[in-house]
Enzyme design. Structure first.
Site, PDB file in Angstrom:
ATOM      1  N   PRO A  83       0.420 -44.223   1.362  1.00 21.84           N
ATOM      2  CA  PRO A  83      -0.418 -45.418   1.512  1.00 21.84           C
ATOM      3  C   PRO A  83      -1.365 -45.589   0.330  1.00 21.84           C
ATOM      4  O   PRO A  83      -2.081 -44.673  -0.044  1.00 21.84           O
ATOM      5  CB  PRO A  83      -1.191 -45.181   2.803  1.00 21.84           C
ATOM      6  CG  PRO A  83      -0.981 -43.764   3.177  1.00 21.84           C
ATOM      7  CD  PRO A  83       0.196 -43.252   2.434  1.00 21.84           C
ATOM      8  N   GLU A  84      -1.319 -46.762  -0.284  1.00 25.84           N
ATOM      9  CA  GLU A  84      -2.227 -47.053  -1.389  1.00 25.84           C
ATOM     10  C   GLU A  84      -3.385 -47.902  -0.866  1.00 25.84           C
ATOM     11  O   GLU A  84      -3.460 -48.208   0.323  1.00 25.84           O
ATOM     12  CB  GLU A  84      -1.454 -47.772  -2.500  1.00 25.84           C
ATOM     13  CG  GLU A  84      -0.338 -46.902  -3.075  1.00 25.84           C
ATOM     14  CD  GLU A  84      -0.410 -46.761  -4.580  1.00 25.84           C
ATOM     15  OE1 GLU A  84      -1.484 -46.951  -5.170  1.00 25.84           O
ATOM     16  OE2 GLU A  84       0.630 -46.449  -5.176  1.00 25.84           O
TER      17      GLU A  84
END
Ligand SMILES: [Zn+2]
Length: 288
Positions: free
Chosen positions: A2-3
């Site tokens: 997840p960014e």
């Protein structure tokens, strides 16, 4: 992994779903995530009300009453989802699936006072859950050295020029440097440089004002776009096969080794190389 946009969407979902609720109890099914979980977690947060939820870089801060903050990071595979009393699962972001097969990775289960469970699932266990004091947030070792948020007004032309002027780094490395700007991960840095038509190896000393303006503009633009799209598709997350990976399909340069550049006017080919151990994709023709 997840960014920043994915984490921002998790934060927004949690804000919509758990603010003003209290914890009834916590069940910990693992001895360790990235760090050992405080064995008193249950005692510390039971009956405490959730006041607010913030994001800093890729960290989520769940602020409770009595000066208690749950600091959490999703690592590589961490995900929060909710299960209501009818066993209906709802996701908090778009980047993952909920599968029954992964149930054994439900490491921490928070029981809320509306008969909903907030579940932290993490297959690779690189994420973490820590308890810190709310008033000491700025001194926390994970947070104190972080640069400004890329979407904040602080990340502007003046800041970039002042902070970058005496550095010898190349563009890829400076944007990956968390003390320069917080929360930009490898995928987004590749995309930002492609949109800006700038070569990742370019020394920041060689940038002109136009280049810096482009970097700042495209950084904000791509993050906002991703957050908006994630936020709008979240309505469909009420079952285990909600849309996921929407952004993955939209990357213009990341993962496109040896393929044609996605810009209409450009006939270049995307090349892959490694900068500071991270895969770097760029068009040999239009990124200068
Ligand atoms: Zn190109």
């Amino acid at each position: 992994m997840p960014e920043l946009p994915e984490v921002e969407v998790v934060k927004k979902s949690l804000k919509n779903k758990i603010i003003d609720l209290s914890f009834r109890k916590v069940l910990i099914n693992t001895n360790k995530l990235r760090y050992t979980i405080n064995k008193d977690l249950n005692k510390i947060i039971t009956n405490k009300k959730i006041l607010s939820i913030d994001r800093r870089s890729k960290y989520i801060l769940i602020n409770l009453e009595k000066n208690i903050t749950i600091l959490t990071h999703l690592g590589m595979t961490g995900k929060f989802f909710l299960v209501d009393k009818k066993k209906i699962h709802s996701k908090t972001s778009f980047y993952y699936k909920i599968s029954n097969r992964d149930k054994k990775h439900n490491h921490v289960i928070f029981f809320l006072n509306n008969d909903t469970k907030l579940i932290y699932n993490d297959i690779r266990k690189f994420g973490f859950i820590k308890i810190i004091s709310t008033k000491d947030i700025s001194k926390n070792k994970h947070l104190e050295t972080l640069g400004p948020e890329p979407l904040s007004k602080k990340f502007n032309l003046g800041y970039f020029e002042k902070k970058a002027s005496n550095k010898k780094k190349n563009l890829k490395n400076i944007l990956m440097d968390q003390s320069f700007v917080a929360g930009l991960g490898n995928i987004y840095v590749n995309e930002i440089l492609h949109l800006s038509s700038l070569n990742p190896y370019k020394s920041i000393k060689k940038l002109d004002i136009k280049d810096v303006k482009k970097i700042i503009y495209f950084t904000k633009k791509i993050l906002k776009k991703s957050i908006l799209e994630g936020g709008s598709s979240i309505k469909n997350f009420n079952n285990s096969d909600g849309k996921d990976g929407v952004f993955q399909q939209q990357f213009k340069v990341y993962g496109r080794n040896n393929k044609k550049c996605t810009k209409n006017y450009c006939k270049g080919i995307i090349k892959k190389s490694i900068i500071s151990n991270r895969s770097t994709f760029y068009c040999i023709r239009c990124q200068k």
